[in-house]
Scaffold this active site. Structure first.
Site, PDB file in Angstrom:
ATOM      1  N   CYS A 359       0.864  -1.184   0.000  1.00 24.55           N
ATOM      2  CA  CYS A 359       0.000   0.000   0.000  1.00 24.55           C
ATOM      3  C   CYS A 359       0.895   1.227   0.000  1.00 24.55           C
ATOM      4  O   CYS A 359       1.913   1.255   0.700  1.00 24.55           O
ATOM      5  CB  CYS A 359      -0.907  -0.011   1.227  1.00 24.55           C
ATOM      6  N   GLU A 393       1.752  -4.183  -5.388  1.00 27.71           N
ATOM      7  CA  GLU A 393       0.604  -5.072  -5.317  1.00 27.71           C
ATOM      8  C   GLU A 393      -0.578  -4.462  -6.037  1.00 27.71           C
ATOM      9  O   GLU A 393      -0.795  -3.249  -5.981  1.00 27.71           O
ATOM     10  CB  GLU A 393       0.266  -5.329  -3.840  1.00 27.71           C
TER      11      GLU A 393
END
Length: 504
Positions: A359, A393
């Site tokens: 993140c 990600e």
């Protein structure tokens, strides 16, 4: 629009819209009305109605505007002198009849094959479920696998709304706004599979990386946030205590990230708070910024507060409690008062897919100043120290995707122009710590991948070179922030199996 069953209307006929005048008492969810925004009248759809601070308030979404601009508006900003569009009524009887016709009769069960079918079901349940198929077991809460890593993983409909609330840690209680109530307050839409073109168009207009209706329907619960000398207007829902819904301002300590709904509570806290920087090891420092490494297992409360803060600006982020398997790298600016948080990225302690970022976020008050590129560059610098290739990600937020594409393009073009990498994908990936898929994706977007004499070659076009030269001229005028690898004092940490999981 798909043709309806048992209908004589042509497939392209638009649904007629019912219009008329409305009053505050007749307004309901789904009505489209004109709302005053920045001294202009804009068409908006009402997503929720509830009393706030003793009077009714309306949560609206402005048509053809980003989802970040959704807000609570008082009745005074609604234009009731113009006609409104009423939502189309649902035809429940027709749906029931069509569903009853389409429902096949239940097959007869053969007693001889009953044992065989039960054993097959047991094998399916015991097997690891994939993203596309999953088996729900009554009485057991579904839980995201750690192998897919997934601080950014989209929330499944059944994980929170159907299977019960998220388990709360024993060392810290936290109030959550009910997902069911938030979803019921918005217009319900059936789940749909989106093509690539539809997905891109939906992201452009909505600003949401998830198509899950329960996630999209969550109404933003905070009006304003004060952090240091900045007042910030949140973008999305974040599960802060439900008492904060009626607060005009939520006060967040910029050092310990504790949150308060009253200014007196916040001022009392500031007289006692002694923290002047993130509670971790400083692994990088230059003239402009510092980076701190924080272990989610050792600083659980601080990292959870950071996740709550970042959820205000990331609609697809679903991690609030499970911070133990992650490391947080926080970038700060320094002055005489302490180290002020600018942004951060997190990464898994052990990623099965070799992700180097789980993140990433730059706080809104520091955006468009080059800090996002610094965060991305620092994440790849850590990957180089680890001796492996890295990739963020997926899915990325809309702003994160733009930032990564710009960084990939700039890095690859600089490597080829300076002659630091040969004209093949493997050398480019090794020199930049980027994965082969990210290199291919960037080369295809830049139209730099050509087929010549039976093989693919990388071509540095004149248009790409001219664009990079223009960027360099701007950087000379505005200045450019860079990371100095020699200033990084860090070794890849090694964790035991116990330190990568929960420790409640």
């Amino acid at each position: 629009m798909a043709p309806r069953e048992n209908s004589n209307e042509p497939s392209g006929t638009p649904v007629p819209v019912e219009t008329g005048f409305a009053t505050l008492a007749t307004l309901r969810t789904g009505v489209k009305i004109w709302v005053e925004k920045d001294r202009e009248k804009r068409k908006a759809e009402i997503l929720g109605i509830q009393p706030r601070r003793g009077k009714p308030s309306f949560y609206v979404h402005y048509e053809e505007f980003n989802k970040r601009l959704d807000e609570w508006v008082p009745p005074e900003r609604l234009d009731l002198t113009r006609e409104v569009e009423w939502p189309a009524p649902e035809k429940a009887d027709k749906k029931k009849s069509s569903s009853s016709k389409a429902t096949p009769a239940p097959p007869k069960v053969d007693p001889k094959n009953l044992k065989r079918s039960r054993s097959k079901l047991d094998r399916e349940i015991s097997a690891t479920p994939s993203e596309s198929t999953s088996v729900s077991i009554p009485g057991k809460a579904s839980r995201a696998t750690k192998a897919n890593g997934k601080e950014n993983k989209d929330l499944l409909v059944g994980s929170e709304a159907a299977d019960g609330p998220t388990p709360k840690p024993e060392d810290e209680e936290m109030d959550l706004v009910d997902v069911q109530e938030a979803a019921a307050a918005a217009k319900g839409e059936p789940d749909a599979h989106y093509s690539r073109e539809d997905e891109i168009e939906k992201l452009r207009t909505s600003g949401s990386m998830t198509q899950n209706q329960t996630e999209i329907s969550r109404v933003r619960n905070l009006d304003r946030v004060q952090m240091g000398k900045f007042e910030i207007e949140p973008w999305y829902f974040s599960p802060y205590p439900i008492d904060f819904i009626d607060s005009e301002m939520v006060y967040i300590c910029e050092f310990c990230l504790n949150y308060y709904g009253e200014v007196t509570q916040f001022e009392r806290h500031r007289t006692k708070c002694t923290l002047l920087h993130p509670p971790g090891n400083e692994i990088y420092r230059d003239d402009n910024v510092s980076f701190f490494e924080i272990d989610g297992r050792r600083q659980r409360t601080w990292c959870r507060n950071l996740c709550l803060l970042s959820k205000l600006f990331l609609d697809h982020k679903t991690l609030y409690y499970d911070v133990d398997p992650f490391l947080f790298y926080c970038m700060c600016t320094r002055d005489e008062h302490g180290c002020h948080l600018v942004g951060y990225f997190s990464k898994e302690k052990e990623s099965a897919e070799a992700y180097n970022v789980a993140c990433i976020l730059t706080l809104p008050q520091y955006q468009r100043k080059g800090f996002g590129k610094l965060l991305i560059d620092f994440s790849y610098l850590l990957s180089k120290r680890e001796g492996r290739l890295g990739s963020p990600e997926k899915p990325l937020s809309d702003l994160g995707l733009l930032g990564y594409r710009a960084y990939w393009q700039e890095t690859i073009v600089d490597l080829l122009m300076d002659g630091r990498a040969e004209g093949n994908i493997e050398d480019i990936g090794a020199a930049s710590a980027m994965t082969t898929n990210d290199v291919l994706h960037t080369l295809q977007n830049l139209n730099m991948l050509r087929y010549y004499k039976g093989q693919h070659v990388v071509v540095l076009t004149d248009a790409v070179i001219q664009q990079r030269e223009r960027q360099k001229e701007k950087e000379k005028i505005k200045g450019r922030r860079v990371i100095d690898p020699d200033r990084l004092i860090w070794k890849p940490p090694v964790f035991s199996a116990a330190s990568r999981t929960w420790n409640w």
